[in-house]
Design an enzyme around this catalytic site. Structure first.
Site, PDB file in Angstrom:
ATOM      1  N   LYS A 200       3.935  -3.011   5.429  1.00  0.00           N
ATOM      2  CA  LYS A 200       4.822  -3.406   6.520  1.00  0.00           C
ATOM      3  C   LYS A 200       4.230  -4.560   7.333  1.00  0.00           C
ATOM      4  CE  LYS A 200       7.597  -1.396  10.214  1.00  0.00           C
ATOM      5  NZ  LYS A 200       7.997  -0.142  10.875  1.00  0.00           N
ATOM      6  N   GLU A 206      -6.492  -1.784   1.806  1.00  0.00           N
ATOM      7  CA  GLU A 206      -6.428  -1.326   0.415  1.00  0.00           C
ATOM      8  C   GLU A 206      -5.373  -2.109  -0.363  1.00  0.00           C
ATOM      9  OE1 GLU A 206      -7.384   2.478   2.842  1.00  0.00           O
ATOM     10  OE2 GLU A 206      -6.155   0.679   3.075  1.00  0.00           O
ATOM     11  N   GLY A 259       6.323   5.319   7.545  1.00  0.00           N
ATOM     12  CA  GLY A 259       5.998   5.105   6.133  1.00  0.00           C
ATOM     13  C   GLY A 259       6.338   6.274   5.241  1.00  0.00           C
ATOM     14  N   ARG A 260       6.021   7.494   5.679  1.00  0.00           N
ATOM     15  CA  ARG A 260       6.245   8.667   4.831  1.00  0.00           C
ATOM     16  C   ARG A 260       7.722   9.033   4.712  1.00  0.00           C
ATOM     17  NH1 ARG A 260       3.849   9.529   9.542  1.00  0.00           N
ATOM     18  NH2 ARG A 260       4.563  11.086  11.038  1.00  0.00           N
ATOM     19  N   GLU A 345       0.833  14.952   7.610  1.00  0.00           N
ATOM     20  CA  GLU A 345       0.747  13.800   8.503  1.00  0.00           C
ATOM     21  C   GLU A 345       1.740  13.932   9.649  1.00  0.00           C
ATOM     22  OE1 GLU A 345      -0.368   9.717   7.039  1.00  0.00           O
ATOM     23  OE2 GLU A 345       1.693   9.280   7.639  1.00  0.00           O
ATOM     24  N   HIS A 376      -2.615  29.274 -15.151  1.00  0.00           N
ATOM     25  CA  HIS A 376      -3.874  29.428 -15.874  1.00  0.00           C
ATOM     26  C   HIS A 376      -5.044  28.892 -15.062  1.00  0.00           C
ATOM     27  CE1 HIS A 376      -1.993  30.696 -19.695  1.00  0.00           C
ATOM     28  NE2 HIS A 376      -0.974  30.012 -19.211  1.00  0.00           N
ATOM     29  N   LYS A 490      -9.913   4.591   9.798  1.00  0.00           N
ATOM     30  CA  LYS A 490      -9.826   3.149   9.538  1.00  0.00           C
ATOM     31  C   LYS A 490     -10.687   2.370  10.520  1.00  0.00           C
ATOM     32  CE  LYS A 490      -4.958   3.005   8.060  1.00  0.00           C
ATOM     33  NZ  LYS A 490      -3.665   2.369   8.418  1.00  0.00           N
TER      34      LYS A 490
END
Length: 491
Positions: A200, A206, A259-260, A345, A376, A490
């Protein structure tokens, strides 16, 4: 509200040893009374220790917390993200033509539709070859570079909807670990690949580090024509322009979308390219279906409300600190990771909207793995561990592989058997097994069922979980739409 809360705590203590199976023994109509369906999506919470009296108290808790009023404020564009002074309008990214959303005197759905139209034109052009690579040939692959909300949603949805993917195959890079982008690009041809940089602010370290690597990879093959292989999802046009991305290939979004919650708009561009605009429209329609149910359905038929009340019961009154998301669908393998961000979050908060310390536990720990793999592995703990973990099973009646119907029948049998075994255990066996082979049962679960995993159904599922997160946060009195906890590391 405190009286209702105290009443629910007393109820939970009183029924803690009550076998869930006894509720079925006492009520032949339990399944129909403790499940709800809407547009083909079924939420079954009959295998929990919730009875009619408890459900009534949970619904009263939602009323006392003014959940409906807070819901209406969100949908109408009020600035319910109080710490950042923002509206919360991810629901406007799947606009209902009959419901304008006014923010500062403007209907924001008009610009949303314009943005979707731009995305559709771009996606169709890529898919039909009219928007071509530098050599004039069609693109075959798209790489989405983002992280968090700019990655988890479209990556999860692209895998979930892989039967619907057309001529352009999607790939996703998020981790700054160079292994991620190296492995992703290793088998791709730069002359056939479009790279979408999703950030954005166009400052996420990253994403930009991986973008630099991808651009160097493109330049090595394409030289100065590399810009024809770039697009961006960003609101920082001056930065994207300086990066060599044409403005007509930049798709921005407003600050009222976290964002999410952003997969429904430009962040979903890679998904739209992969499955096509028509299927993407169905995906939005599925979410609209649950929006409508959340807004209009009575409490006993309101899927997000009921789902959230079950979650509150387990977390706040039964003391179960985690929830396991167990999709019996390999293509939903990334759903638990997606829901970790959406839920943890959003609701991993320790203060209320007015800055006071919360008076109860807030967001639970969310984790999971597709069935039957988990059977399993960690199901041992689910069945016999000292912690009780409410399970959320997801299952389709039909698969996309008609020639492998027998395998899907086995998958469904496993899913239904696990929820029954968690509830019943070995308590009805006679004689009782030895201690190490004894299963106490009485472990709650919710089953979410649907006909087939389609774009419409995936939209329903994601919106169901979004609104569950909202209701739980509303009851706790927290702001589910900021995420300052992400920033400290961050910094």
């Amino acid at each position: 509200m405190q009286d209702i809360w105290n009443d629910l705590q007393a109820k939970a203590e009183a029924v803690s040893a009550r076998p869930i199976i006894s509720l079925f023994d006492d009520n032949a109509q339990r399944f129909s009374q403790f499940s709800a369906a809407h547009d083909g999506l079924l939420v079954d919470f009959s295998k929990t220790n919730i009875d009619a009296d408890t459900l009534s108290s949970l619904q009263a808790l939602a009323v006392a917390a003014r959940v409906a009023e807070q819901r209406d404020a969100m949908f109408s564009g009020e600035a319910i993200n109080v710490t950042e002074g923002r509206s919360v309008l991810h629901t406007a990214l799947r606009p209902d033509p009959d419901r304008p959303v006014m923010v500062e005197g403007e209907d924001v759905t008009v610009e949303v539709r314009n943005s979707l139209a731009r995305m559709e034109d771009f996606a169709n052009g890529l898919r039909d070859g009219s928007i071509a690579a530098a050599d004039g040939e069609a693109f075959t692959d798209v790489v989405n570079i983002g992280i968090g909300g700019s990655d988890l949603g479209p990556a999860m949805a692209s895998l979930a909807l892989s039967p619907f993917i057309g001529p352009i195959k999607p790939h996703f890079v998020s981790n700054i670990d160079g292994a991620h982008i190296a492995d992703t690009l290793a088998d791709l041809d730069p002359s056939r690949t479009l790279v979408i940089i999703a950030s954005k602010t166009f400052t996420t370290i990253e994403t930009l580090t991986n973008a630099d690597t991808a651009v160097a990879w493109l330049k090595e093959e394409l030289g100065e024509a590399f810009g024809q292989h770039l697009a961006a999802v960003s609101s920082a046009e001056e930065k994207t322009s300086a990066y060599g991305i044409a403005n007509d290939r930049v798709f921005g979004f407003e600050d009222w979308v976290g964002g999410r919650y952003s997969m429904w708009g430009p962040v979903g561009l890679s998904l739209m390219i992969a499955i096509g605009p028509d299927n993407f429209a169905d995906f939005l329609s599925g979410a609209q279906s649950i929006d409508k149910n959340f807004l209009e359905a009575a409490p006993e038929a309101n899927l997000p409300l009921l789902f959230a009340l079950v979650g509150l019961w387990h977390n706040n009154f039964c003391g179960y600190e985690t929830r396991a998301v167990l999709p019996y669908d390999q293509r939903l393998a990334l759903l638990p990771a997606y829901l970790q961000q959406l839920d943890m979050e959003s609701n991993g908060k320790h203060t209320t909207k007015d800055g006071k310390a919360v008076a109860s536990m807030t967001g639970p720990i969310v984790w999971g793995e597709p069935g039957t793999n988990g059977q399993h592995a960690f199901y041992q703990l689910l069945h016999q561990g000292t912690r009780i973990v409410p399970a959320e099973f997801l299952i389709a009646a039909e698969s996309h592989e008609p020639g492998l119907k027998h395998q899907h029948d086995i998958l469904k049998a496993n899913c239904l058997a696990q929820s029954e075994a968690l509830m019943v255990g070995t308590q009805k066996e006679n004689p009782q097994p030895s201690p190490e082979r004894r299963f106490d049962g009485n472990r709650p679960s919710v089953t979410i069922a649907y006909q087939q995993l389609t774009p419409f159904v995936l939209g329903q599922l994601v919106a169901l979980y979004e609104h569950r997160v909202f209701v739980e946060g509303a009851v706790w009195g927290i702001n589910s739409f900021d995420h300052f906890g992400v920033e400290l590391g961050k910094k």
